[in-house]
Design an enzyme around this catalytic site. Structure first.
Site, mmCIF file in Angstrom:
data_model
loop_
_atom_site.group_PDB
_atom_site.id
_atom_site.type_symbol
_atom_site.label_atom_id
_atom_site.label_comp_id
_atom_site.label_asym_id
_atom_site.label_seq_id
_atom_site.Cartn_x
_atom_site.Cartn_y
_atom_site.Cartn_z
ATOM 1 C CE LYS A 43 27.697 -8.973 30.835
ATOM 2 N NZ LYS A 43 27.174 -9.362 29.410
ATOM 3 C CG ASP A 84 25.803 -10.482 26.678
ATOM 4 O OD1 ASP A 84 26.503 -10.945 27.315
ATOM 5 O OD2 ASP A 84 24.610 -10.856 26.644
ATOM 6 C CG ASP A 129 25.556 -17.053 26.011
ATOM 7 O OD1 ASP A 129 25.645 -17.963 25.179
ATOM 8 O OD2 ASP A 129 26.586 -17.063 26.864
ATOM 9 C CG ASP A 156 20.456 -11.171 25.831
ATOM 10 O OD1 ASP A 156 21.772 -10.473 26.431
ATOM 11 O OD2 ASP A 156 19.968 -11.841 26.297
#
Length: 258
Positions: free
Chosen positions: A183, A12, A14, A208
């Site tokens: 996602k 990922d 961010d 995250d």
């Protein structure tokens, strides 16, 4: 740390590599290690506003150097999905350059006249007129696709309504639910694996968020690493009915695995 040999990586963006425009400590070194070792990798994002060129420039400003072809967005995954479903089809798209460019590049025609699909993506300025047009086209038979289910997005002033929130409004008006490509749909991960010719058994996903990155990674059969530099706190992990393969402080802890 890991019980599988990892040959390819998905990560990922961010909360894993960057936060508020700044590189997370260890992220530039991690990406450089991937490139130096010539490991196949892709940086994934549900954000469909930007093109890979835009995102490459954004990452470069933060000190992370990646080629455009190493970035896989929900817009690209959506365009690929539509091209596989109806090659050379047509779409009414609500979104910005990231989405419209991706659709053009797979040979789609953008139209508001009897399209095969209504495609909803992220945009900074949702138009009520465009949403109304989408509702009427869906009621007229167009299939409803959305790039990602995120209901809010970040801004300096606070959360903004995002694709999932606008999709809910269209769904309420039409009675038709969208198919989300991004996602946590493992479809996005499978398309990413195909793009870098990688196999799920030897690929890891770094994220995250438990509810998007980790669950989609698990469903796609990947080794999963949850980092603590984004939106999930360590205490949150226990509240989910599934677990990542590993929990680490940041991507800095993963450089030695490359």
């Amino acid at each position: 740390m890991t019980h599988r040999k990892i040959e390819s990586w998905l990560t990922d963006m961010d909360g894993v590599l960057v936060r508020e425009g700044l590189a997370i400590p260890g992220a530039p070194e991690f990406v450089k290690a991937l490139r130096d070792a010539e490991r196949p990798f892709l940086i994934l994002t549900n954000n469909s506003i930007f093109t890979p060129r835009d995102l490459r420039a954004r990452l470069s400003r933060s000190g992370i150097e990646v080629p455009e072809e190493s970035i896989w967005t929900s817009a690209l995954a959506t365009a690929q999905f539509l091209s596989d479903q109806i090659p050379g089809g047509s779409a009414y798209a609500i979104g910005e350059a990231g989405l419209t460019t991706a659709l053009y590049e797979v040979g789609y025609t953008l139209t508001d006249s009897d399209p095969d699909y209504v495609v909803l993506g992220e945009t900074r300025t949702y138009s009520f007129e465009a949403v109304t047009k989408a509702v009427r086209l869906i009621q007229g038979g167009a299939r409803f696709i959305a790039t990602n289910p995120d209901t809010t997005g970040p801004s300096t002033e606070g959360p903004l309504p995002a694709t999932g929130a606008v999709a809910a409004m269209i769904q309420a008006a039409t009675g038709r639910s969208p198919y989300y490509v991004g996602k946590p749909n493992p479809m996005m991960f499978r398309s990413a694996l195909n793009r870098i010719d990688a196999h799920s058994e030897t690929t890891a996903m770094i994220g995250d968020r438990m509810d998007t990155d980790v669950v989609a990674g698990i469903e796609a059969g990947l080794e999963t690493f949850l980092v603590m530099t984004g939106s999930t706190a360590a205490a949150d992990v226990e509240t989910f009915p599934f677990r990542p393969s590993h929990v680490v402080d940041s991507v800095a802890d993963l450089v030695d695995l490359i």
